[in-house]
Design an enzyme around this catalytic site. Structure first.
Site, short mmCIF file in Angstrom:
data_model
loop_
_atom_site.label_atom_id
_atom_site.label_comp_id
_atom_site.label_asym_id
_atom_site.label_seq_id
_atom_site.Cartn_x
_atom_site.Cartn_y
_atom_site.Cartn_z
N LYS A 25 -18.45 19.45 0.68
CA LYS A 25 -17.40 20.11 -0.10
C LYS A 25 -18.00 20.80 -1.32
CE LYS A 25 -12.76 19.17 -2.03
NZ LYS A 25 -11.72 18.14 -2.26
N SER B 188 -7.07 19.04 -0.74
CA SER B 188 -7.96 20.14 -1.08
C SER B 188 -9.23 20.22 -0.24
CB SER B 188 -8.34 20.03 -2.56
OG SER B 188 -9.11 18.85 -2.78
N SER C 106 -6.68 14.23 -0.98
CA SER C 106 -7.42 15.43 -0.56
C SER C 106 -8.39 15.22 0.60
CB SER C 106 -8.18 16.02 -1.75
OG SER C 106 -7.28 16.69 -2.60
#
Lengths: 486, 479
Positions: A75, A150, A174
């Site tokens: 990420k 996210s 997330s």
């Protein structure tokens, strides 16, 4: 090698049926083929092939590091020194970190090959991966739908078989919610189990890095590599060393799973409700006892979460001021104008909304009414969970009230988007671990997820339950039909 | 008229003193705290606020803060934590300062100061730990930032408004400075910025019970400047009130070159710092055992030392106070006394010649380089009658400046006093013979003339004779 898991990949490497070089080349080819549709990656590792070759050499020399030669996506809010780290924000376009996150060092030591950095909602603020400056990521199950957020880039990359494993981060769901939307498994570890050093802070008291994969077994493999005490993170827990070797079986006799019936009422998609009830039957078949109960305080979790997370974010994001690094406006007047212009142009709408919300909640005269009260609510929620965990080994719950929404729908109604976090945010407020895993599909073909919540540091128990479930179900083996760009 | 300097007003002053701790490394990272390095050489991702970094508390900071609190009679907050103070400024790379608001490490203490009216307690409201900011260097074309100072540990010592003159403020600052030096907590060098004081000051008419509106004055970099700034602000406020005006609550900046204070910003422009608990640092728990262990490391403090000097060495309270202002000076004194057994003589050298030389060099007592062994030797030489006091003074200056060996120096330069009385008798007789006019003056009643004759003898002996003995001998011979 479509659909392969990291565990299977390791077996192939060991048996000489495949190599890290072949594997990395295969994933790079998939990225080349599909990523202009799904938009998972924000940067690729130019040295991935070399690193794979090095891993193959090490394997030939007898090295058996736990992730040797296994590709992984990271990420884009976790700092790396060989690729930019942008957190999906204009304010950090092109930013190269001068240091490496602890989890990246741990991945390297375990032999993993980083394929690249993956997309996310700007500064992890969002539930859809639509707020990224690099554009929206699409759901591999339906490119008109969001992958969740996210950590949407992490989930979509694994779902689209552009990576077998990914690191995400979970501040209010997330990791878990994108896993539910994309038919994947993911773990939000206990707060303090994984070092946050090098994770761009959103809500410091809530953030945790965790694994995303097809199976819980893969997640356990990755988690055992990244978890552990880090002297650079004062909030990391001492003496954490997860051993999942005793968790990979299907005997759940004696386990008690709490089912909070008030989680299953109004607002929850009936198809998700049905899938959760079906999962409960499966757990009962495997020997677990399912106990219905009422979980209090859930209605206060979302407001408390948004005050605490936004308050911490308003402070954490203040350093992006145009002075030291990142976006710097072409022209500005005085110092104040530099700040205003940098932050007005550098941040997106959702980030600005949360910074303002947080700054307001911390303002003189409002602190007690909002932030202080939210902390009290947080303590009460913790008490409620402690009471539940005195009775149950785990709590089973939906992850999100619906399956993945269509692209664009959430942007028009932020409040509805916040409320969709109702099942996930309590876990972060309390700091406990949770495993998200697929448990069905809705009529429209979109995956449905569930989560298992446990006591602090009970990851081995949760992995045991989730793995047992996956030994007797095949939801996690389903793969979407991918589209290529026209 | 009564009140401050007969103005009819009384003055109320409270101080916020920042003290830079002398730890080797910064409060939240391992960078060096050394002063004066090339810009941005003592920096790392943590103290420059790179994305994703986290602080790790330097335990030495905690220990020193606890020491400072115990030595100033504070209650130690055994469960304390850090808070974030949020504001934007280029010298603050994270745009928040990690500080303490809600649970500061030390609370409710006091120090005692000497005033014209006797001993007085100045109460300490709280002491908290925090990190320093960097430094802006303003050039013609651009402003540059040096982050070396970012993360240097500070204690902020907040007093109650218990002082009422510049003298009391200076006595309080001297006491804090001495205490911090004794504890090895801080160097307290105002010129290097390791001690800074903000002065909160208000005035009110004698007899008023309400406090007046206060101002805060910043930017003084010496004790002298603080005293000047206080006097200036007292009379500025009195003048405003006498002219029928009102005092604005504001922050003011002192310009010591011009001797003038300026308003910087008013209360309305004050920041809302949006304090909240620092989530990146776990709360600190100080066990009873740790607290007692730290208490055990606290040395004899200035007040205790001073009382002991009066009692044990029979020094005057004033001399004892001067010697104990600096731990370093007191240590040199005590070692010297241990070696030569003469406290009064040792005190005279240190407070007389030594202070004069330090002042000439613009140095603080803490910077004195002097081996107690050498001072003890000088005192012993005087005691044994080997050198006289004038010679001793000259030898001391040599020791101070060049660290020479006193015994060898005296021998090599032939500075021993004349011990042969016959030789001295002959010399005195020669001087009498050579100065008939002075002899006549003396004998005709101008008794002062003997001074000249003593001087002549001393000159002839190159100062090696005992002036008292010469004087006596002359009187004897001249009748």
């Amino acid at each position: 090698m479509p659909g392969i898991t990291a565990t299977e990949l390791k077996k192939q490497f060991a048996a000489g049926e495949s190599s890290s070089v072949q594997s990395v080349a295969g994933y790079m080819a998939a990225i080349e083929r599909y990523d202009n549709v799904y938009n998972c990656y924000t940067a690729l590792n130019a040295r991935a092939a070399e690193e794979a070759a090095e891993a193959d050499r090490l394997r030939a020399a007898g090295c058996d590091a736990p992730l040797l030669g296994v590709p992984i996506a990271v990420k884009d809010n976790i700092v790396t020194t060989d690729m930019p780290t942008t957190a999906g924000s204009r304010i950090l376009q092109g930013f190269m970190s001068p240091y490496e996150a602890t989890v990246i060092t741990r991945l390297r030591r375990a032999g993993a090959v980083i394929l690249g950095k993956v997309n996310m909602d700007e500064f992890a603020m969002g539930s859809t991966t639509e707020t990224s400056y690099s554009g929206a990521t699409k759901n591999p199950w339906d490119a008109d739908k969001v992958p969740g957020g996210s950590s949407g880039g992490s989930a979509a990359a694994v779902a689209a078989d552009e990576a077998p494993l990914a690191l995400g981060s979970d501040t209010g769901g997330s990791i878990r919610q994108p896993c539910a939307y994309c038919g994947l498994s993911g773990i939000k570890p206990t707060y303090g189990a994984v070092s946050r050093y090098g994770l761009l802070a959103y809500g410091s008291s809530l953030d945790q890095i965790g694994p995303i994969a097809h199976t819980v077994e893969d997640c356990a493999l990755l988690l055992s590599v990244i978890a552990g005490y880090d002297e650079k993170d004062s909030t990391s827990t001492r003496d954490v060393a997860f051993d999942f070797s005793g968790s990979l079986h299907d005997d759940l006799r004696g386990r008690k799973i709490g089912l909070p019936v008030n989680y299953l009422g109004e607002g929850l998609d009936p198809q998700i409700r049905a899938a959760i009830m079906e999962a409960c039957r499966k757990f009962a078949e495997l020997g677990a006892e399912i106990c219905e109960f009422e979980m209090p305080m859930i209605e206060y979790a979302v407001p408390a979460y948004y005050i605490i997370a936004s308050a911490e974010a308003s402070s954490n994001l203040s350093r992006y001021d145009g002075v030291k690094y990142g976006y710097h406006p072409e022209s500005f007047g005085d110092l104040e104008d530099l700040y205003l212009t940098t932050r007005s142009e550098g941040f997106g709408l959702e980030v600005k909304r949360r910074i303002m919300l947080g700054a307001f909640a911390l303002s003189s005269g409002y602190y007690d009414a909002y932030y202080q009260k939210a902390l009290k609510v947080r303590a009460l929620i913790r008490d409620a969970f402690n009471r539940a965990f005195a009775q149950y080994d785990a709590i089973i719950s939906p992850v999100a009230p619906t399956t993945a929404p269509r692209l664009g729908d959430s942007l028009t109604d932020p409040l509805a988007m916040y409320l969709s976090d109702i099942y996930t945010v309590s876990v972060n407020l309390v700091g406990i671990p949770a495993v998200s895993l697929p448990c069905g599909f809705a009529d429209d073909g979109m995956p449905i997820g569930m989560q298992l919540l446990g006591r602090d540091l009970s990851e081995p128990v949760l992995v045991n339950m989730a793995h047992a479930y996956q030994m007797h179900t095949d939801w996690h083996t389903k793969r979407p039909t991918l589209k290529e760009a026209e | 008229m009564s009140g401050y300097k007969n103005t009819g007003y009384e003055v109320v002053i409270g101080l916020e003193v920042h003290v830079e701790l002398n730890t080797a490394t910064k409060i939240f990272c391992n960078c060096s705290t050394a002063f004066g390095a090339a810009p941005n050489t003592h920096v790392c991702p943590v103290c420059t606020g790179m994305p994703g970094v986290l602080p790790v508390m330097n335990r030495m900071v905690l220990e020193k803060a606890v020491k400072a609190g115990l030595a100033t009679n504070c209650t130690i907050t055994q469960q304390c934590k850090f808070d974030r103070k949020n504001y934007f400024y280029p010298d603050l790379p994270k745009a928040y300062q990690t500080s303490q608001l809600y649970l500061p490490i030390c609370r409710n203490g006091y120090v005692e100061i000497d005033t014209a009216d006797g001993t007085k307690q100045v109460r300490i409201h709280q002491i908290h730990m925090e990190e320093d900011a960097g430094k802006l260097i303003h050039g013609d074309a651009a402003t540059l930032i040096d982050y070396n100072r970012c993360g240097v540990p500070l204690l902020e010592i907040v007093s109650e408004p218990d002082m009422c003159s510049a003298e009391e403020v200076l006595a309080y600052l001297e006491k804090l400075k001495a205490t911090m030096e004794y504890l090895n907590v801080s160097d307290c060098k105002m010129q290097e910025g390791s001690m800074r004081a903000d002065v909160n000051l208000s005035v009110r008419r004698v007899g008023d019970t309400e406090l007046g509106t206060r101002t805060e004055t910043k930017n003084m970099n010496s004790f002298k400047a603080i005293a000047r700034a206080i006097e200036y602000e007292i009379f500025r406020q009195i003048e405003v009130l006498e002219d029928g005006g009102t005092i604005r609550q504001e922050t003011r900046r002192w310009d010591d070159n011009k001797g003038v204070g300026y308003a910087m910003r008013s209360k309305e422009d004050a920041h809302d710092y949006r304090y909240f608990p620092e989530p990146d640092l776990a709360p600190i728990n100080i066990s009873d055992e740790t607290l007692e262990a730290i208490r055990g490391t606290i040395p004899e403090l200035p007040d205790q030392k001073r009382a002991r000097y009066v009692e044990e060495y029979k020094l005057s309270a004033y001399d004892a106070g001067q010697l104990t202002r600096s731990r370093h000076l007191a240590e040199i004194f005590e070692q010297t006394v241990r070696l030569c057994g003469q406290p009064k003589e040792a005190a005279n050298f240190l407070l007389g010649d030594c202070m004069r030389l330090l002042n000439q060099d613009g140095k603080e007592p803490a910077e004195l380089r002097l081996a107690p062994e050498k001072l003890a030797e000088i005192i012993k030489l005087v005691q044994a009658g080997s050198i006289n006091k004038t010679t001793a003074k000259a030898v001391f200056e040599k020791v101070y400046a060049e660290d020479i060996d006193p015994v060898a120096y005296v021998k090599e330069n032939g500075l021993e006093m004349m011990s042969d009385d016959g030789e001295l008798d002959q010399l005195v007789a020669d001087i009498i013979a050579a100065n008939p006019k002075s002899v006549a003056d003396y004998q005709s009643g101008k008794k002062a003339a003997i001074g000249f004759l003593v001087g002549q003898v001393m000159k002839a002996t190159k100062g090696k004779a005992d002036a008292g003995k010469v004087n006596a001998k002359l009187r004897e011979l001249l009748g």
